[in-house]
Design a protein around this motif. Sequence first.
Motif: not given
Length: 114
Positions: A70-71, A76
């Motif tokens: 994930r970011d 996200t």
Amino acid sequence: QVQLVESGGGLVQAGGSLRLSCAASGSWVSFDVMGWYRQAPGKQRELVATITDGSTNYADSVKGRFTISRDGAKNTVSLQMNSLKPEDTAIYSCNGVFRSATFWGQGTQVTVSS
């Protein structure tokens, strides 16, 4: 209102790869946990993988083949799927947990042909 939108599903031959992505839209939120679940026809939904700040968790059936990430903004999440098998065919949905609230995407179809 937070919405999760998946992308990246499709049809692939056995042994191939796909990358699923899920992004949050609407209100900004930094999820505590994000994950991917799947549901095959006639079966119950099952956990595929989850990710938190410090750890990842995978279903035994996908360990070594799938990678969740994930970011930095934590809204996200992606799922890299390698060495796909016909039994991976399912609708894949992303999930985000923020405090006591749980959010789901609409799902994306992944079909693996033999």
